[in-house]
Motif scaffolding. Sequence first.
Motif, PDB file in Angstrom:
ATOM      1  N   GLY A   1      45.239  27.969  31.675  1.00  0.00           N
ATOM      2  CA  GLY A   1      44.491  28.550  30.559  1.00  0.00           C
ATOM      3  C   GLY A   1      44.068  29.991  30.774  1.00  0.00           C
ATOM      4  O   GLY A   1      43.132  30.455  30.136  1.00  0.00           O
ATOM      5  N   PHE A   2      44.757  30.709  31.661  1.00  0.00           N
ATOM      6  CA  PHE A   2      44.428  32.100  31.935  1.00  0.00           C
ATOM      7  C   PHE A   2      45.512  33.021  31.403  1.00  0.00           C
ATOM      8  O   PHE A   2      46.623  32.592  31.103  1.00  0.00           O
ATOM      9  N   GLY A   3      45.189  34.292  31.339  1.00  0.00           N
ATOM     10  CA  GLY A   3      46.159  35.304  30.942  1.00  0.00           C
ATOM     11  C   GLY A   3      45.592  36.687  31.164  1.00  0.00           C
ATOM     12  O   GLY A   3      44.420  36.855  31.509  1.00  0.00           O
ATOM     13  N   ASN A   4      46.424  37.683  30.985  1.00  0.00           N
ATOM     14  CA  ASN A   4      46.023  39.078  31.119  1.00  0.00           C
ATOM     15  C   ASN A   4      46.094  39.731  29.742  1.00  0.00           C
ATOM     16  O   ASN A   4      47.017  39.468  28.976  1.00  0.00           O
TER      17      ASN A   4
ATOM     18  N   THR B   1      46.748  52.805  29.254  1.00  0.00           N
ATOM     19  CA  THR B   1      46.693  51.343  29.188  1.00  0.00           C
ATOM     20  C   THR B   1      45.636  50.832  30.161  1.00  0.00           C
ATOM     21  O   THR B   1      45.573  51.282  31.300  1.00  0.00           O
ATOM     22  N   SER B   2      44.814  49.917  29.699  1.00  0.00           N
ATOM     23  CA  SER B   2      43.858  49.218  30.554  1.00  0.00           C
ATOM     24  C   SER B   2      44.145  47.732  30.451  1.00  0.00           C
ATOM     25  O   SER B   2      44.414  47.227  29.367  1.00  0.00           O
ATOM     26  N   THR B   3      44.093  47.059  31.584  1.00  0.00           N
ATOM     27  CA  THR B   3      44.414  45.633  31.608  1.00  0.00           C
ATOM     28  C   THR B   3      43.225  44.848  32.122  1.00  0.00           C
ATOM     29  O   THR B   3      42.602  45.222  33.106  1.00  0.00           O
ATOM     30  N   MET B   4      42.939  43.761  31.420  1.00  0.00           N
ATOM     31  CA  MET B   4      41.910  42.811  31.845  1.00  0.00           C
ATOM     32  C   MET B   4      42.648  41.607  32.434  1.00  0.00           C
ATOM     33  O   MET B   4      43.423  40.964  31.734  1.00  0.00           O
ATOM     34  N   PHE B   5      42.423  41.346  33.719  1.00  0.00           N
ATOM     35  CA  PHE B   5      43.168  40.320  34.439  1.00  0.00           C
ATOM     36  C   PHE B   5      42.432  38.990  34.477  1.00  0.00           C
ATOM     37  O   PHE B   5      41.215  38.942  34.521  1.00  0.00           O
ATOM     38  N   PHE B   6      43.201  37.910  34.508  1.00  0.00           N
ATOM     39  CA  PHE B   6      42.717  36.543  34.725  1.00  0.00           C
ATOM     40  C   PHE B   6      41.610  36.144  33.758  1.00  0.00           C
ATOM     41  O   PHE B   6      40.578  35.613  34.161  1.00  0.00           O
ATOM     42  N   LEU B   7      41.822  36.372  32.480  1.00  0.00           N
ATOM     43  CA  LEU B   7      40.840  35.953  31.483  1.00  0.00           C
ATOM     44  C   LEU B   7      41.094  34.502  31.103  1.00  0.00           C
ATOM     45  O   LEU B   7      42.230  34.085  30.937  1.00  0.00           O
ATOM     46  N   SER B   8      40.014  33.750  30.953  1.00  0.00           N
ATOM     47  CA  SER B   8      40.180  32.407  30.414  1.00  0.00           C
ATOM     48  C   SER B   8      40.228  32.548  28.892  1.00  0.00           C
ATOM     49  O   SER B   8      39.493  33.336  28.313  1.00  0.00           O
ATOM     50  N   GLN B   9      41.095  31.844  28.255  1.00  0.00           N
ATOM     51  CA  GLN B   9      41.341  31.905  26.814  1.00  0.00           C
ATOM     52  C   GLN B   9      41.628  33.341  26.348  1.00  0.00           C
ATOM     53  O   GLN B   9      40.924  33.889  25.512  1.00  0.00           O
ATOM     54  N   PRO B  10      42.661  33.963  26.901  1.00  0.00           N
ATOM     55  CA  PRO B  10      42.945  35.357  26.560  1.00  0.00           C
ATOM     56  C   PRO B  10      43.435  35.545  25.128  1.00  0.00           C
ATOM     57  O   PRO B  10      43.349  36.647  24.590  1.00  0.00           O
ATOM     58  N   TRP B  11      43.898  34.492  24.475  1.00  0.00           N
ATOM     59  CA  TRP B  11      44.462  34.615  23.139  1.00  0.00           C
ATOM     60  C   TRP B  11      43.399  34.924  22.088  1.00  0.00           C
ATOM     61  O   TRP B  11      43.718  35.380  21.006  1.00  0.00           O
TER      62      TRP B  11
ATOM     63  N   VAL C   1      48.741  40.230  24.899  1.00  0.00           N
ATOM     64  CA  VAL C   1      48.394  39.188  25.854  1.00  0.00           C
ATOM     65  C   VAL C   1      49.656  38.840  26.647  1.00  0.00           C
ATOM     66  O   VAL C   1      50.701  38.568  26.064  1.00  0.00           O
ATOM     67  N   VAL C   2      49.536  38.872  27.966  1.00  0.00           N
ATOM     68  CA  VAL C   2      50.625  38.480  28.849  1.00  0.00           C
ATOM     69  C   VAL C   2      50.120  37.288  29.650  1.00  0.00           C
ATOM     70  O   VAL C   2      49.106  37.388  30.336  1.00  0.00           O
ATOM     71  N   SER C   3      50.814  36.173  29.508  1.00  0.00           N
ATOM     72  CA  SER C   3      50.378  34.956  30.181  1.00  0.00           C
ATOM     73  C   SER C   3      51.572  34.290  30.849  1.00  0.00           C
ATOM     74  O   SER C   3      52.245  33.461  30.243  1.00  0.00           O
ATOM     75  N   PRO C   4      51.846  34.654  32.103  1.00  0.00           N
ATOM     76  CA  PRO C   4      52.949  34.001  32.805  1.00  0.00           C
ATOM     77  C   PRO C   4      52.680  32.511  32.985  1.00  0.00           C
ATOM     78  O   PRO C   4      51.542  32.059  32.875  1.00  0.00           O
ATOM     79  N   PHE C   5      53.723  31.778  33.289  1.00  0.00           N
ATOM     80  CA  PHE C   5      53.608  30.320  33.389  1.00  0.00           C
ATOM     81  C   PHE C   5      52.502  29.887  34.338  1.00  0.00           C
ATOM     82  O   PHE C   5      51.715  29.008  34.020  1.00  0.00           O
TER      83      PHE C   5
ATOM     84  N   TYR D   1      34.201  42.121  31.974  1.00  0.00           N
ATOM     85  CA  TYR D   1      34.703  42.628  30.705  1.00  0.00           C
ATOM     86  C   TYR D   1      33.670  42.359  29.631  1.00  0.00           C
ATOM     87  O   TYR D   1      33.058  41.298  29.615  1.00  0.00           O
ATOM     88  N   GLU D   2      33.510  43.319  28.740  1.00  0.00           N
ATOM     89  CA  GLU D   2      32.519  43.174  27.677  1.00  0.00           C
ATOM     90  C   GLU D   2      33.109  43.722  26.385  1.00  0.00           C
ATOM     91  O   GLU D   2      33.638  44.828  26.353  1.00  0.00           O
ATOM     92  N   ILE D   3      33.016  42.934  25.339  1.00  0.00           N
ATOM     93  CA  ILE D   3      33.444  43.380  24.017  1.00  0.00           C
ATOM     94  C   ILE D   3      32.190  43.449  23.164  1.00  0.00           C
ATOM     95  O   ILE D   3      31.686  42.432  22.703  1.00  0.00           O
ATOM     96  N   GLY D   4      31.673  44.661  23.009  1.00  0.00           N
ATOM     97  CA  GLY D   4      30.442  44.887  22.250  1.00  0.00           C
ATOM     98  C   GLY D   4      30.663  46.040  21.293  1.00  0.00           C
ATOM     99  O   GLY D   4      31.528  45.987  20.432  1.00  0.00           O
ATOM    100  N   ASP D   5      29.880  47.121  21.460  1.00  0.00           N
ATOM    101  CA  ASP D   5      30.072  48.319  20.641  1.00  0.00           C
ATOM    102  C   ASP D   5      31.390  49.000  20.993  1.00  0.00           C
ATOM    103  O   ASP D   5      31.925  49.774  20.204  1.00  0.00           O
ATOM    104  N   SER D   6      31.876  48.747  22.196  1.00  0.00           N
ATOM    105  CA  SER D   6      33.191  49.202  22.649  1.00  0.00           C
ATOM    106  C   SER D   6      33.686  48.176  23.663  1.00  0.00           C
ATOM    107  O   SER D   6      32.955  47.279  24.060  1.00  0.00           O
ATOM    108  N   VAL D   7      34.939  48.313  24.075  1.00  0.00           N
ATOM    109  CA  VAL D   7      35.467  47.442  25.117  1.00  0.00           C
ATOM    110  C   VAL D   7      35.145  48.103  26.450  1.00  0.00           C
ATOM    111  O   VAL D   7      35.535  49.243  26.699  1.00  0.00           O
TER     112      VAL D   7
END
Length: 146
Positions: free
Chosen positions: A104-107, A117-127, A94-98, A64-70
């Motif tokens: 510290g992960f979330g989607n 809709t596009s989903t980025m899975f298992f991001l560390s610090q998704p908030w 942000v969806v972060s199940p228990f 995943y890259e957040i630059g000029d676009s996602v």
Amino acid sequence: MKPELKAVYSFIIPMVLFLATESAVVAALIPQFYWYIFPLILLTAVPFLYGAAVVVWKSFTEEYEIGDSVVIRRGLVNRTETSIEYQNIASVSVVSPFWLRAFGFGNVSIRTNDGGTSTMFFLSQPWSVPGEIEKKKSGLLRSSTQ
């Protein structure tokens, strides 16, 4: 090293050490019941190790890259790339199940103006991702009005 892998390795090593210690203690204290308890030990370890394996696999096959676009890149052999311009982003959630939040992960789901809709899975610090996207989006809007 990716933060996802650091979190997984910091989880796997203590888990393996715990299971080895637990098996040794059970074998030493109750040798006649060891073969009855050992499968239970394995059954408790399998879900944790499976989750760790999924996170490791996703970290090698998704970027995943957040630059000029996602930009979302997926796949190991068959690579696909999705680029989402900031002006096309309607909402970010942000969806972060228990079981993810505990480590510290979330989607992060990005909904576009056209209803996709596009989903980025298992991001560390998704908030932090919605804030980053909002900053880039507002910066883009400011620069286009000037």
